[in-house]
Design a protein around this motif. Sequence first.
Motif, PDB file in Angstrom:
ATOM      1  N   THR A  76       0.846  -1.183   0.000  1.00 44.76           N
ATOM      2  CA  THR A  76       0.000   0.000   0.000  1.00 44.76           C
ATOM      3  C   THR A  76       0.885   1.237   0.000  1.00 44.76           C
ATOM      4  O   THR A  76       1.758   1.387   0.858  1.00 44.76           O
ATOM      5  N   ASN A  77       0.661   2.121  -0.972  1.00 44.81           N
ATOM      6  CA  ASN A  77       1.433   3.353  -1.019  1.00 44.81           C
ATOM      7  C   ASN A  77       1.015   4.253   0.138  1.00 44.81           C
ATOM      8  O   ASN A  77      -0.171   4.528   0.314  1.00 44.81           O
ATOM      9  N   PRO A  78       1.964   4.721   0.962  1.00 46.39           N
ATOM     10  CA  PRO A  78       1.612   5.514   2.140  1.00 46.39           C
ATOM     11  C   PRO A  78       0.895   6.821   1.810  1.00 46.39           C
ATOM     12  O   PRO A  78       0.123   7.326   2.632  1.00 46.39           O
ATOM     13  N   VAL A  79       1.133   7.382   0.632  1.00 44.91           N
ATOM     14  CA  VAL A  79       0.528   8.661   0.268  1.00 44.91           C
ATOM     15  C   VAL A  79      -0.841   8.479  -0.354  1.00 44.91           C
ATOM     16  O   VAL A  79      -1.823   9.115   0.048  1.00 44.91           O
ATOM     17  N   GLY A  82       8.692  14.274   0.214  1.00 48.50           N
ATOM     18  CA  GLY A  82       7.617  13.688  -0.586  1.00 48.50           C
ATOM     19  C   GLY A  82       8.088  12.544  -1.460  1.00 48.50           C
ATOM     20  O   GLY A  82       7.375  11.545  -1.634  1.00 48.50           O
ATOM     21  N   HIS A  83       9.284  12.671  -2.046  1.00 49.37           N
ATOM     22  CA  HIS A  83       9.826  11.554  -2.827  1.00 49.37           C
ATOM     23  C   HIS A  83       9.979  10.307  -1.952  1.00 49.37           C
ATOM     24  O   HIS A  83       9.759   9.181  -2.409  1.00 49.37           O
ATOM     25  N   ASN A  92       5.549  15.900 -10.104  1.00 50.40           N
ATOM     26  CA  ASN A  92       4.340  16.670  -9.769  1.00 50.40           C
ATOM     27  C   ASN A  92       3.821  16.292  -8.381  1.00 50.40           C
ATOM     28  O   ASN A  92       3.420  17.161  -7.594  1.00 50.40           O
ATOM     29  N   GLN A  93       3.840  14.992  -8.092  1.00 50.61           N
ATOM     30  CA  GLN A  93       3.359  14.562  -6.779  1.00 50.61           C
ATOM     31  C   GLN A  93       4.277  15.081  -5.671  1.00 50.61           C
ATOM     32  O   GLN A  93       3.805  15.500  -4.604  1.00 50.61           O
ATOM     33  N   GLY A 100       5.244  18.761  -1.265  1.00 50.43           N
ATOM     34  CA  GLY A 100       6.018  19.876  -0.734  1.00 50.43           C
ATOM     35  C   GLY A 100       5.134  21.014  -0.278  1.00 50.43           C
ATOM     36  O   GLY A 100       5.354  21.621   0.779  1.00 50.43           O
ATOM     37  N   VAL A 101       4.109  21.301  -1.070  1.00 50.18           N
ATOM     38  CA  VAL A 101       3.131  22.332  -0.694  1.00 50.18           C
ATOM     39  C   VAL A 101       2.366  21.898   0.555  1.00 50.18           C
ATOM     40  O   VAL A 101       2.208  22.666   1.506  1.00 50.18           O
ATOM     41  N   GLU A 102       1.883  20.655   0.565  1.00 52.25           N
ATOM     42  CA  GLU A 102       1.102  20.162   1.695  1.00 52.25           C
ATOM     43  C   GLU A 102       1.911  20.193   2.992  1.00 52.25           C
ATOM     44  O   GLU A 102       1.455  20.727   4.016  1.00 52.25           O
TER      45      GLU A 102
END
Length: 486
Positions: free
Chosen positions: A21-24, A128-129, A183-184, A189-191
């Motif tokens: 499961t991707n954490p994001v 984020g990466h 982009n993600q 980064g914004v979040e």
Amino acid sequence: MTQRFLPALLSASLLLAGCATNPVTGKKEVMLVSEGQELAMGKESDPAVVAQFGLYQDQKLQQYINTMGDRMGAISHRPELNYQFRIVDSPVINAFAVPGGYVYFTRGIMANFNNEAQFAGVLGHEIGHVTARHSAKQQTTAILSQVGLMGAMIASPRLAQFGEQAMQGLQLLTLKFSRDDENQADELGVEYSTKIGYNAAEMADFFRTLEREQQQAGGQAIPDFLSTHPNPADRYTHVNQLAAQWKQKPGTPQTLEVNRDKYLRLIDGITYGADPRQGFVENNAFYHPELKFQFPIPQGWKSQNSPQQFQMADPAGKALMMLTLAPGNSPQEAAQAVAKQLNLQVAESRQLTVNGFPALAFVGTQVQQDPQTGQQVAGVQVLTYLIQDGKTIYALLGASSPQDFAAYVPVFTRTMEGFQRLTDASKLNRQPEHVRIRTAKAGQTLAQNLAANGIPEKRYEEMAILNGMELSDKLGRGMLFKVVGK
């Protein structure tokens, strides 16, 4: 490996890895790398990153990045990770992360931020990466490669293989992320920066600085974070839109911080540009003021310096040279260690003196394994000089293919036998430049303030980019700005 084995190998890998499961996103994804492997890769890559660049020694700045990183890691999608944050001693404007929560900022990018919010946005991008496991998703196309110019410069497969083995200490995991991943990472980064109270629109403004830096460099590509997928203009627009949306979300702080003056005071005195104390190239020669040696560089050859070694490459891509430290208490011991490390069959060796230094020279052929037959075959030929200066032994190596080796031996020899003690005071005393924070006079433009601080006109545009301003911008009384000096 033959092609018919690849589908079976891939299927086996997929079965072993399974779904995660991707954490994001919360979605199930096929991962070829488990979380445990991801953590192990980061732990293994970190020493190579540090060896490649060296750590920037500034306790106050390191404590700052640790504090900010810990705050952001705690509100990220993977708060359980033991994030590690490093400032590396490189003038390149860059930030990057490796699997498992290791995040790196160069002193070059730290010098180019103009407020805390810009730093927070880029920090969030790199975290984020990690949280979205982009490196794990890209691992099937990733390679363990040296960060530097050798991989791109040396066209010969044999030389590339030699370089890979000779530079094992400098290798680290580098990953090219897709447009969607970038982009993600911008979105995260914004979040993340908004959630810890910073104005993410400042991250968008930093893209303008990066774009100007790239233009000043003649359009030359700038690594990782300055990636042109998507291009800086699109990212500027996209990040601004995201920042505006996050400002409207419930729970977002009423006042989002920028903290310009606080950040500028923090970086006052940071080293700017290349540090000549670590070695520098001038007039076709390499000088090292701290270690007090010099040697010539072949005309037209490209070079790159790092804390662990100095590299040179023939522009035709047919030969490479390097200088690095060798283990052992004598040139003889060092020769045995180098020959073993590089799988060299030594054909001839001789003891000599190089400008007063005890030395040993030998020619060896690298033994490689044929991937098809498994048999050992001869690879590149290498000329090695081991030069002793007190307790330190330097290894100077020159390599080329067997058919080109004889033609390059005179070039290698001139460089290696040109190794000598550095005595020129103007080279020994060379000092780096530093960012200095100054206070503006009311009613003056940035250009006028730069002139008042003795900055040469030819560097005005460079200073404007460093400040994230235009030369015509008016600076209010007491406004802080950057200049550069010794």
